[in-house]
Design an enzyme around this catalytic site. Structure first.
Site, PDB file in Angstrom:
ATOM      1  N   GLN A 186      -4.715  -8.382   9.493  1.00 19.86           N
ATOM      2  CA  GLN A 186      -5.835  -8.428   8.543  1.00 19.86           C
ATOM      3  C   GLN A 186      -6.971  -7.522   9.026  1.00 19.86           C
ATOM      4  OE1 GLN A 186      -5.691  -9.972   5.565  1.00 19.86           O
ATOM      5  NE2 GLN A 186      -7.726  -9.259   5.043  1.00 19.86           N
ATOM      6  N   ASP A 245       1.942  -3.878   4.276  1.00 22.01           N
ATOM      7  CA  ASP A 245       0.684  -3.399   3.683  1.00 22.01           C
ATOM      8  C   ASP A 245       0.828  -1.954   3.205  1.00 22.01           C
ATOM      9  OD1 ASP A 245      -1.524  -5.143   3.512  1.00 22.01           O
ATOM     10  OD2 ASP A 245      -1.870  -5.056   5.677  1.00 22.01           O
ATOM     11  N   LYS A 247      -3.077 -15.312   0.816  1.00 17.35           N
ATOM     12  CA  LYS A 247      -1.747 -14.739   1.114  1.00 17.35           C
ATOM     13  C   LYS A 247      -0.766 -15.841   1.505  1.00 17.35           C
ATOM     14  CE  LYS A 247      -3.951 -10.404   2.266  1.00 17.35           C
ATOM     15  NZ  LYS A 247      -4.364  -9.372   3.212  1.00 17.35           N
TER      16      LYS A 247
HETATM   17  N1  GUN Z   1      -8.549  -6.090   4.329  1.00 13.93           N
HETATM   18  C1  GUN Z   1      -8.933  -5.835   3.050  1.00 13.93           C
HETATM   19  N2  GUN Z   1      -7.864  -5.575   2.285  1.00 13.93           N
HETATM   20  C2  GUN Z   1      -6.784  -5.664   3.089  1.00 13.93           C
HETATM   21  C3  GUN Z   1      -5.386  -5.501   2.855  1.00 13.93           C
HETATM   22  O1  GUN Z   1      -4.910  -5.207   1.754  1.00 13.93           O
HETATM   23  N3  GUN Z   1      -4.584  -5.684   3.936  1.00 13.93           N
HETATM   24  C4  GUN Z   1      -5.079  -5.984   5.168  1.00 13.93           C
HETATM   25  N4  GUN Z   1      -4.210  -6.121   6.168  1.00 13.93           N
HETATM   26  N5  GUN Z   1      -6.372  -6.136   5.415  1.00 13.93           N
HETATM   27  C5  GUN Z   1      -7.215  -5.983   4.363  1.00 13.93           C
END
Ligand code: GUN
Length: 297
Positions: A98, A121, A54
């Site tokens: 996350q 998200d 990211k």
């Molecule tokens: N953990 C697995 N996929 C994601 C996601 O798309 N966003 C976040 N914040 N955590 C994750």
């Protein structure tokens, strides 16, 4: 039939190039550069890898970012106090915590503490709710990425029978909502299957579009797929592989080699859906910076 390959890496690159231009135009028009705040609780190596991807994507498109690291012993109160300070910081456009979180923390509670106008998200109940009632929202990134793939390859969705296998809050559930609703380019007749579904094949065999997000290698076999179906494999599973340097290889939830002989379109794993998820996070962060979804009065 031999399925055509849906190349997520290629579409990701095209999408990221366009986003980079959008970000530069936004900044050149006198606006502050968008900023994404990432929060990592603990040191889970998979989470660190995802956050690394990211951060790299932010650097590529010109979005500023940093990660706040909190110990896995952090209390809910401390974590939410940190999130509150990010909610109130006008220089922060998007906030991403996350997942997964350590078991003493409720992810629902933590997600709800994020200002929904910064929830890039698309996990906050306000954004999920707006998706459900067909209102502008931050769509969940993986389903949004799949829709970008449909658009790029001109794969029709309207009036098709779409079957989603897996009902997670992150992928299966928002994907089924987007497929079924009118404004989110779906308009498909949609079936959602999950771990309580009896006789999965009865449903998958009638799918024109089959989206699989169950996290189970080899769950979907060729005999479960209709001739000419579009197969979207969201699974990313590590399985042991002595021939690989890492000792494992990544596979999806579908028997790729078997199904590609039957399907019209198929996503590979890796290189299918995965790359699009991060690109959609960038798109949501720019939307948050532009305040395109929630207007301030
Ligand atoms: N953990 C697995 N996929 C994601 C996601 O798309 N966003 C976040 N914040 N955590 C994750």
């Amino acid at each position: 039939m031999s399925a055509k390959l849906i190349d997520g890496k290629k579409v990701e690159q095209i999408t990221m190039d366009l986003l980079k231009k959008d970000v530069e135009n936004w900044v050149e028009s006198g606006n502050r550069r968008p900023f994404l705040k990432v929060v990592q609780v603990g040191t889970d190596p998979a989470s660190s890898t995802y956050i690394g991807a990211k951060t790299k994507a932010c650097n590529k498109v010109g979005i500023q970012t940093d990660t706040t690291h909190l110990p896995d012993t952090v209390s809910a109160k401390e974590l939410k106090a940190a999130i509150r300070s990010f909610n109130e910081d006008d220089k922060i456009d998007g906030i991403l915590v996350q997942l997964p979180l350590p078991s003493h923390l409720s992810s629902h509670d933590v997600i709800e503490s994020i200002d929904h106008r910064k929830d890039v998200d698309g996990f906050h109940p306000m954004n999920v709710g707006r998706l459900t009632v067909d209102q502008p929202t931050f769509p969940s990134c993986t389903p949004a990425g799949i829709f970008e793939l449909f658009r790029y390859y001109s794969i029709p969705v309207k009036s098709k029978h779409a079957v989603v296998v897996g009902a997670s809050n992150i992928v299966g559930s928002p994907m089924a909502i987007m497929l079924s609703r009118e404004n989110s380019s779906g308009k498909a007749t949609t079936t959602i299957c999950h771990k309580f579904t009896r006789d999965l094949t009865t449903h998958t065999i009638s799918a024109d579009i089959l989206v699989v997000a169950a996290g189970q290698p080899n769950l979907i076999k060729p005999e479960m797929v209709k001739e000419g179906a579009v197969v979207i494999d969201v699974g990313i599973n590590r399985i042991a592989d002595e021939t690989s340097e890492k000792g494992y290889k990544l596979v999806g939830d579908c028997d790729f080699e078997g199904i590609r002989k039957k399907a019209s379109w198929i996503t590979p794993v890796p290189g299918g859906v995965g790359p699009m998820t991060v690109a959609m996070l960038m798109k949501n962060t720019l939307l948050a910076a532009k305040k395109s979804i929630y207007f301030e009065n």
